[in-house]
Design a protein around this motif. Structure first.
Motif, PDB file in Angstrom:
ATOM      1  N   ARG A 143       0.836  -1.203   0.000  1.00  0.00           N
ATOM      2  CA  ARG A 143       0.000   0.000   0.000  1.00  0.00           C
ATOM      3  C   ARG A 143       0.863   1.240   0.000  1.00  0.00           C
ATOM      4  O   ARG A 143       1.820   1.355   0.756  1.00  0.00           O
ATOM      5  CB  ARG A 143      -0.891   0.015   1.231  1.00  0.00           C
ATOM      6  CG  ARG A 143      -2.159  -0.790   1.027  1.00  0.00           C
ATOM      7  CD  ARG A 143      -3.045  -0.748   2.236  1.00  0.00           C
ATOM      8  NE  ARG A 143      -3.576   0.581   2.475  1.00  0.00           N
ATOM      9  CZ  ARG A 143      -4.283   0.894   3.531  1.00  0.00           C
ATOM     10  NH1 ARG A 143      -4.516  -0.009   4.456  1.00  0.00           N
ATOM     11  NH2 ARG A 143      -4.755   2.116   3.693  1.00  0.00           N
ATOM     12  N   ILE A 144       0.521   2.139  -0.863  1.00  0.00           N
ATOM     13  CA  ILE A 144       1.239   3.412  -0.924  1.00  0.00           C
ATOM     14  C   ILE A 144       0.364   4.465  -0.261  1.00  0.00           C
ATOM     15  O   ILE A 144      -0.811   4.604  -0.590  1.00  0.00           O
ATOM     16  CB  ILE A 144       1.552   3.808  -2.375  1.00  0.00           C
ATOM     17  CG1 ILE A 144       2.443   2.746  -3.003  1.00  0.00           C
ATOM     18  CG2 ILE A 144       2.187   5.176  -2.437  1.00  0.00           C
ATOM     19  CD1 ILE A 144       2.696   2.948  -4.465  1.00  0.00           C
ATOM     20  N   THR A 145       0.956   5.167   0.667  1.00  0.00           N
ATOM     21  CA  THR A 145       0.210   6.201   1.372  1.00  0.00           C
ATOM     22  C   THR A 145       0.915   7.542   1.194  1.00  0.00           C
ATOM     23  O   THR A 145       2.133   7.606   1.047  1.00  0.00           O
ATOM     24  CB  THR A 145       0.061   5.857   2.860  1.00  0.00           C
ATOM     25  OG1 THR A 145      -0.633   6.913   3.503  1.00  0.00           O
ATOM     26  CG2 THR A 145       1.387   5.652   3.531  1.00  0.00           C
ATOM     27  N   ARG A 146       0.180   8.602   1.225  1.00  0.00           N
ATOM     28  CA  ARG A 146       0.731   9.948   1.076  1.00  0.00           C
ATOM     29  C   ARG A 146       0.830  10.670   2.424  1.00  0.00           C
ATOM     30  O   ARG A 146       1.307  11.785   2.488  1.00  0.00           O
ATOM     31  CB  ARG A 146      -0.150  10.769   0.140  1.00  0.00           C
ATOM     32  CG  ARG A 146      -0.338  10.153  -1.222  1.00  0.00           C
ATOM     33  CD  ARG A 146       0.812  10.492  -2.129  1.00  0.00           C
ATOM     34  NE  ARG A 146       0.558   9.935  -3.452  1.00  0.00           N
ATOM     35  CZ  ARG A 146       1.452   9.259  -4.139  1.00  0.00           C
ATOM     36  NH1 ARG A 146       2.632   9.056  -3.633  1.00  0.00           N
ATOM     37  NH2 ARG A 146       1.163   8.801  -5.320  1.00  0.00           N
ATOM     38  N   ASN A 147       0.401  10.029   3.471  1.00  0.00           N
ATOM     39  CA  ASN A 147       0.417  10.644   4.790  1.00  0.00           C
ATOM     40  C   ASN A 147       1.853  10.669   5.319  1.00  0.00           C
ATOM     41  O   ASN A 147       2.488   9.625   5.472  1.00  0.00           O
ATOM     42  CB  ASN A 147      -0.483   9.858   5.740  1.00  0.00           C
ATOM     43  CG  ASN A 147      -0.687  10.549   7.063  1.00  0.00           C
ATOM     44  OD1 ASN A 147       0.111  11.393   7.480  1.00  0.00           O
ATOM     45  ND2 ASN A 147      -1.766  10.184   7.740  1.00  0.00           N
ATOM     46  N   PRO A 148       2.442  11.839   5.635  1.00  0.00           N
ATOM     47  CA  PRO A 148       3.825  11.904   6.105  1.00  0.00           C
ATOM     48  C   PRO A 148       4.026  11.232   7.467  1.00  0.00           C
ATOM     49  O   PRO A 148       5.126  10.797   7.787  1.00  0.00           O
ATOM     50  CB  PRO A 148       4.125  13.395   6.176  1.00  0.00           C
ATOM     51  CG  PRO A 148       2.835  14.111   6.053  1.00  0.00           C
ATOM     52  CD  PRO A 148       1.852  13.169   5.482  1.00  0.00           C
ATOM     53  N   LEU A 149       2.989  11.095   8.271  1.00  0.00           N
ATOM     54  CA  LEU A 149       3.119  10.434   9.569  1.00  0.00           C
ATOM     55  C   LEU A 149       3.367   8.925   9.430  1.00  0.00           C
ATOM     56  O   LEU A 149       3.933   8.298  10.316  1.00  0.00           O
ATOM     57  CB  LEU A 149       1.870  10.682  10.424  1.00  0.00           C
ATOM     58  CG  LEU A 149       1.610  12.141  10.794  1.00  0.00           C
ATOM     59  CD1 LEU A 149       0.302  12.263  11.539  1.00  0.00           C
ATOM     60  CD2 LEU A 149       2.763  12.690  11.635  1.00  0.00           C
ATOM     61  N   HIS A 150       2.959   8.351   8.313  1.00  0.00           N
ATOM     62  CA  HIS A 150       3.151   6.922   8.099  1.00  0.00           C
ATOM     63  C   HIS A 150       4.624   6.568   7.864  1.00  0.00           C
ATOM     64  O   HIS A 150       5.007   5.416   7.984  1.00  0.00           O
ATOM     65  CB  HIS A 150       2.289   6.441   6.946  1.00  0.00           C
ATOM     66  CG  HIS A 150       0.825   6.440   7.262  1.00  0.00           C
ATOM     67  ND1 HIS A 150      -0.129   6.261   6.307  1.00  0.00           N
ATOM     68  CD2 HIS A 150       0.149   6.610   8.430  1.00  0.00           C
ATOM     69  CE1 HIS A 150      -1.332   6.311   6.868  1.00  0.00           C
ATOM     70  NE2 HIS A 150      -1.176   6.539   8.164  1.00  0.00           N
ATOM     71  N   ARG A 151       5.467   7.535   7.497  1.00  0.00           N
ATOM     72  CA  ARG A 151       6.888   7.278   7.288  1.00  0.00           C
ATOM     73  C   ARG A 151       7.581   6.848   8.568  1.00  0.00           C
ATOM     74  O   ARG A 151       8.602   6.179   8.528  1.00  0.00           O
ATOM     75  CB  ARG A 151       7.573   8.518   6.724  1.00  0.00           C
ATOM     76  CG  ARG A 151       7.179   8.807   5.313  1.00  0.00           C
ATOM     77  CD  ARG A 151       8.003   9.961   4.772  1.00  0.00           C
ATOM     78  NE  ARG A 151       7.220  10.593   3.712  1.00  0.00           N
ATOM     79  CZ  ARG A 151       7.309  11.845   3.361  1.00  0.00           C
ATOM     80  NH1 ARG A 151       8.133  12.654   3.987  1.00  0.00           N
ATOM     81  NH2 ARG A 151       6.568  12.324   2.388  1.00  0.00           N
ATOM     82  N   LYS A 152       7.050   7.253   9.707  1.00  0.00           N
ATOM     83  CA  LYS A 152       7.667   6.943  10.990  1.00  0.00           C
ATOM     84  C   LYS A 152       7.310   5.525  11.473  1.00  0.00           C
ATOM     85  O   LYS A 152       7.928   5.035  12.409  1.00  0.00           O
ATOM     86  CB  LYS A 152       7.228   7.954  12.039  1.00  0.00           C
ATOM     87  CG  LYS A 152       7.686   9.356  11.734  1.00  0.00           C
ATOM     88  CD  LYS A 152       7.214  10.329  12.779  1.00  0.00           C
ATOM     89  CE  LYS A 152       7.633  11.749  12.425  1.00  0.00           C
ATOM     90  NZ  LYS A 152       7.151  12.699  13.415  1.00  0.00           N
ATOM     91  N   LEU A 153       6.338   4.889  10.839  1.00  0.00           N
ATOM     92  CA  LEU A 153       5.937   3.551  11.258  1.00  0.00           C
ATOM     93  C   LEU A 153       6.971   2.527  10.847  1.00  0.00           C
ATOM     94  O   LEU A 153       7.644   2.688   9.814  1.00  0.00           O
ATOM     95  CB  LEU A 153       4.580   3.209  10.649  1.00  0.00           C
ATOM     96  CG  LEU A 153       3.394   4.050  11.116  1.00  0.00           C
ATOM     97  CD1 LEU A 153       2.150   3.695  10.311  1.00  0.00           C
ATOM     98  CD2 LEU A 153       3.152   3.821  12.608  1.00  0.00           C
ATOM     99  N   PRO A 154       7.137   1.453  11.627  1.00  0.00           N
ATOM    100  CA  PRO A 154       8.104   0.404  11.232  1.00  0.00           C
ATOM    101  C   PRO A 154       7.616  -0.325   9.973  1.00  0.00           C
ATOM    102  O   PRO A 154       6.432  -0.504   9.768  1.00  0.00           O
ATOM    103  CB  PRO A 154       8.134  -0.522  12.433  1.00  0.00           C
ATOM    104  CG  PRO A 154       6.871  -0.257  13.180  1.00  0.00           C
ATOM    105  CD  PRO A 154       6.488   1.151  12.877  1.00  0.00           C
TER     106      PRO A 154
END
Length: 92
Positions: free
Chosen positions: A79-90
């Motif tokens: 899944r590709i997400t555009r939310n910048p907060l998701h970059r911090k997830l493992p």
């Protein structure tokens, strides 16, 4: 439909075709019309060339000759997400 074997004491054995839900324990002999009991001791006979026989043959064949695979199955892009907060997830 599968065939079942029946034993006649005077005429010998013969085959009859019944659905699996309606197979009787005894039936009349086609030659002498006496009551004949169904022969137990195995699975019902499946006619060669029927869909059930082809399925059994294909299943037995793949047990010794598995299909050839060109490459291992990939995981895909995910899944590709555009939310910048998701970059911090493992990542998995």
């Amino acid at each position: 439909m599968p065939s079942y074997q029946f034993d006649c004491h005077t005429c010998g054995s013969f085959d009859r075709t019944f659905s699996m839900a309606e197979v009787p324990a005894a039936t009349a002999c086609p030659v002498c019309a006496s009551a004949c009991r169904r022969r137990f001791g195995g699975a019902p006979l499946i006619h060669p060339g029927s869909a059930a026989a082809r399925l059994i043959d294909a299943t037995q064949r793949t047990a010794s000759e598995p299909g050839v695979v060109g490459a291992p199955a990939g995981r895909g892009p995910g899944r590709i997400t555009r939310n910048p907060l998701h970059r911090k997830l493992p990542r998995p």
